[in-house]
Design a protein around this motif. Structure first.
Motif, mmCIF file in Angstrom:
data_model
loop_
_atom_site.group_PDB
_atom_site.id
_atom_site.type_symbol
_atom_site.label_atom_id
_atom_site.label_comp_id
_atom_site.label_asym_id
_atom_site.label_seq_id
_atom_site.Cartn_x
_atom_site.Cartn_y
_atom_site.Cartn_z
ATOM 1 N N CYS A 138 69.134 -85.561 -29.359
ATOM 2 C CA CYS A 138 69.572 -86.671 -28.510
ATOM 3 C C CYS A 138 68.475 -87.074 -27.527
ATOM 4 O O CYS A 138 67.654 -86.247 -27.117
ATOM 5 C CB CYS A 138 70.819 -86.273 -27.720
ATOM 6 N N THR A 139 68.460 -88.351 -27.164
ATOM 7 C CA THR A 139 67.566 -88.841 -26.119
ATOM 8 C C THR A 139 68.052 -88.309 -24.773
ATOM 9 O O THR A 139 69.224 -88.439 -24.433
ATOM 10 C CB THR A 139 67.551 -90.384 -26.092
ATOM 11 N N THR A 140 67.161 -87.689 -24.024
ATOM 12 C CA THR A 140 67.534 -87.118 -22.728
ATOM 13 C C THR A 140 66.931 -87.877 -21.557
ATOM 14 O O THR A 140 67.385 -87.716 -20.428
ATOM 15 C CB THR A 140 67.093 -85.646 -22.644
ATOM 16 N N ARG A 141 65.902 -88.711 -21.816
ATOM 17 C CA ARG A 141 65.281 -89.469 -20.731
ATOM 18 C C ARG A 141 65.121 -90.914 -21.175
ATOM 19 O O ARG A 141 64.788 -91.197 -22.319
ATOM 20 C CB ARG A 141 63.904 -88.883 -20.375
ATOM 21 N N ASP A 145 62.937 -97.516 -15.004
ATOM 22 C CA ASP A 145 63.886 -98.533 -14.524
ATOM 23 C C ASP A 145 65.171 -98.585 -15.352
ATOM 24 O O ASP A 145 65.979 -99.496 -15.174
ATOM 25 C CB ASP A 145 63.252 -99.928 -14.489
ATOM 26 N N LEU A 146 65.376 -97.635 -16.278
ATOM 27 C CA LEU A 146 66.605 -97.593 -17.063
ATOM 28 C C LEU A 146 67.300 -96.246 -16.864
ATOM 29 O O LEU A 146 66.652 -95.254 -16.524
ATOM 30 C CB LEU A 146 66.327 -97.810 -18.552
ATOM 31 N N VAL A 147 68.590 -96.220 -17.075
ATOM 32 C CA VAL A 147 69.371 -94.990 -16.946
ATOM 33 C C VAL A 147 70.259 -94.846 -18.172
ATOM 34 O O VAL A 147 70.504 -95.815 -18.897
ATOM 35 C CB VAL A 147 70.251 -95.011 -15.676
ATOM 36 N N ILE A 148 70.743 -93.627 -18.416
ATOM 37 C CA ILE A 148 71.654 -93.389 -19.535
ATOM 38 C C ILE A 148 73.020 -93.958 -19.162
ATOM 39 O O ILE A 148 73.641 -93.538 -18.185
ATOM 40 C CB ILE A 148 71.768 -91.892 -19.854
ATOM 41 N N GLN A 149 73.485 -94.935 -19.958
ATOM 42 C CA GLN A 149 74.782 -95.554 -19.718
ATOM 43 C C GLN A 149 75.869 -94.945 -20.598
ATOM 44 O O GLN A 149 76.998 -94.769 -20.170
ATOM 45 C CB GLN A 149 74.701 -97.061 -19.969
ATOM 46 N N THR A 155 77.848 -88.349 -33.143
ATOM 47 C CA THR A 155 77.615 -89.428 -34.106
ATOM 48 C C THR A 155 76.714 -90.541 -33.590
ATOM 49 O O THR A 155 76.413 -91.468 -34.330
ATOM 50 C CB THR A 155 78.956 -90.058 -34.535
ATOM 51 N N SER A 156 76.274 -90.492 -32.331
ATOM 52 C CA SER A 156 75.407 -91.560 -31.821
ATOM 53 C C SER A 156 74.528 -91.033 -30.704
ATOM 54 O O SER A 156 74.930 -90.144 -29.938
ATOM 55 C CB SER A 156 76.228 -92.752 -31.323
ATOM 56 N N ASP A 157 73.319 -91.612 -30.611
ATOM 57 C CA ASP A 157 72.369 -91.218 -29.574
ATOM 58 C C ASP A 157 72.783 -91.813 -28.233
ATOM 59 O O ASP A 157 73.594 -92.729 -28.156
ATOM 60 C CB ASP A 157 70.963 -91.705 -29.967
ATOM 61 N N ALA A 158 72.195 -91.283 -27.169
ATOM 62 C CA ALA A 158 72.443 -91.840 -25.839
ATOM 63 C C ALA A 158 71.919 -93.271 -25.768
ATOM 64 O O ALA A 158 70.923 -93.612 -26.404
ATOM 65 C CB ALA A 158 71.769 -90.967 -24.777
ATOM 66 N N GLN A 159 72.591 -94.125 -25.019
ATOM 67 C CA GLN A 159 72.197 -95.516 -24.855
ATOM 68 C C GLN A 159 71.704 -95.744 -23.436
ATOM 69 O O GLN A 159 72.382 -95.388 -22.473
ATOM 70 C CB GLN A 159 73.391 -96.446 -25.138
ATOM 71 N N GLY A 287 63.983 -92.025 -29.442
ATOM 72 C CA GLY A 287 63.984 -92.561 -28.092
ATOM 73 C C GLY A 287 64.113 -94.073 -28.099
ATOM 74 O O GLY A 287 63.520 -94.758 -28.924
ATOM 75 N N THR A 288 64.904 -94.583 -27.182
ATOM 76 C CA THR A 288 65.174 -96.023 -27.125
ATOM 77 C C THR A 288 63.895 -96.822 -26.919
ATOM 78 O O THR A 288 63.702 -97.876 -27.528
ATOM 79 C CB THR A 288 66.179 -96.305 -25.997
ATOM 80 N N TYR A 289 62.997 -96.342 -26.059
ATOM 81 C CA TYR A 289 61.774 -97.087 -25.752
ATOM 82 C C TYR A 289 60.921 -97.278 -27.009
ATOM 83 O O TYR A 289 60.482 -98.401 -27.321
ATOM 84 C CB TYR A 289 60.982 -96.337 -24.681
#
Length: 340
Positions: A138-141, A145-149, A155-159, A287-289
């Motif tokens: 899972c994405t942990t960071r 300027d973004l935070v985990i919402q 079944t899904s990664d952090a957004q 990672g989202t980035y």
């Protein structure tokens, strides 16, 4: 000749085993009691050569097929914790139970009528609708300027997304104050009608109403929203191809930082990226980035990057403030110049 006691010791284990084997054979040969359910006629039969037999109920297998048309087979139960059959069956063996992988945990155990259910362990996930060969971390960071919402689950990664802004208390306080003032004016008017005498009371009421109306007035200019103007940009004069590629890469970083994560896929879709390309960028990166950056790279595969088209697209999806902030930063960082 062996003593009487020795003969008994020899025969007892043999007789016990023979009794247990006979009991097991009788148990398996007894037709299993069927659950009373309204099955489709096509589901409750199977063919044993030219003979049509009734299927065994869930949790069983066919031990011996029937020999008379439309009669019950001889069924035997599946082995608990090892095999199962979920539906009516005409198979001569049960299905093997699923064994969870080392990176998974068991959610529910295998029974004779249900297979075991597994899911990724805490801190890992597998996206639904895709073959789950290995659970992903899972994405942990989140990017700056973004935070985990939305936290990661099995079944899904952090957004990630922009932090929630504080509630504007002014929008709540002002109406409340106006309501209180209106109530006070009404109370004063009522009191004056009851207690004030003659002309004195009648002269006091217009003064109170005048004060009240003056307080309710708000300057119209205070509610106007400043007009946002996104400038047109162009590369610096005499820029080399290598310098241009470096500018584009830095521009990608700014777009990834500034465009809200919740709007990013909508943004790239409007620019022409299809769902397959979006999923490929998400699957190939962690990672989202990195995923969002890869989407911009796919958009630039044809070398037709145009920053003004990207900024206009943000305006079209009602993100004009974001477009203006990006344009200002591109000019401030010296990456682009304003077109006059």
């Amino acid at each position: 000749m062996a003593p009487y006691g020795a003969k008994t010791d020899t025969l007892l284990p043999v007789m016990t085993l023979a009794f247990l084997f006979s009991l097991l054979t009788i148990t398996l040969a007894v037709p299993v009691k069927r659950e009373k359910r309204n099955y489709d006629p096509e589901e409750i039969y199977y063919m044993n050569g030219d003979i049509r037999c009734l299927r065994c109920p869930p949790g069983n297998m066919v031990l011996r097929p029937c020999t008379i048309e439309d009669t019950e087979s001889t069924c035997a139960p599946c082995l608990p914790g090892h095999t199962f059959s979920e539906h009516l069956t005409g198979m001569s063996s049960c299905l093997p139970c699923t064994v969870c992988r080392a990176d998974e945990e068991e959610v529910s155990p295998c029974t004779i009528t249900k297979n075991a259910k597994c899911q990724c362990k805490k801190g890992t996930y597998c996206p639904p609708g895709a073959p789950c060969e290995v659970c992903q971390k899972c994405t942990t960071r989140c990017p700056p300027d973004l935070v985990i919402q939305t936290p990661c689950n099995s079944t899904s990664d952090a957004q990630c997304g922009p932090p929630e802004t504080a509630i504007d208390t002014t929008a709540i306080i002002v109406p409340v104050v106006l309501v209180i003032l209106t109530i006070l004016v009404a109370v004063v008017i009522w009191f004056c009608r009851k207690k004030c005498s003659g002309n004195a009371g009648s002269r006091l009421i217009p003064k109170i109403l005048t004060v009240s109306f003056k307080r309710d007035e708000t300057p119209t200019g205070d509610t106007e929203t400043p007009f946002l103007q996104v400038p047109k940009l162009h590369f610096k004069e005499n820029i080399t191809e290598n310098e241009k590629n470096e500018v584009i890469a830095k521009t990608f970083n700014i777009f990834v930082d500034q465009v809200p994560n919740g709007e990013f896929q909508k943004f790239v879709r409007e620019l022409g990226l299809n769902d397959n390309e979006i999923e490929r960028a998400k699957d190939d990166n962690k990672g989202t980035y990195d995923k969002n950056y890869a989407m911009l790279q796919l958009l630039h595969q044809d070398k037709k990057f145009d920053v003004n088209i990207w900024l206009k697209n943000l305006c079209d999806i009602k993100k004009k403030k974001v477009a203006q902030d990006i344009a200002d930063k591109l000019i401030t960082d010296g990456l682009f110049e304003r077109t006059t």
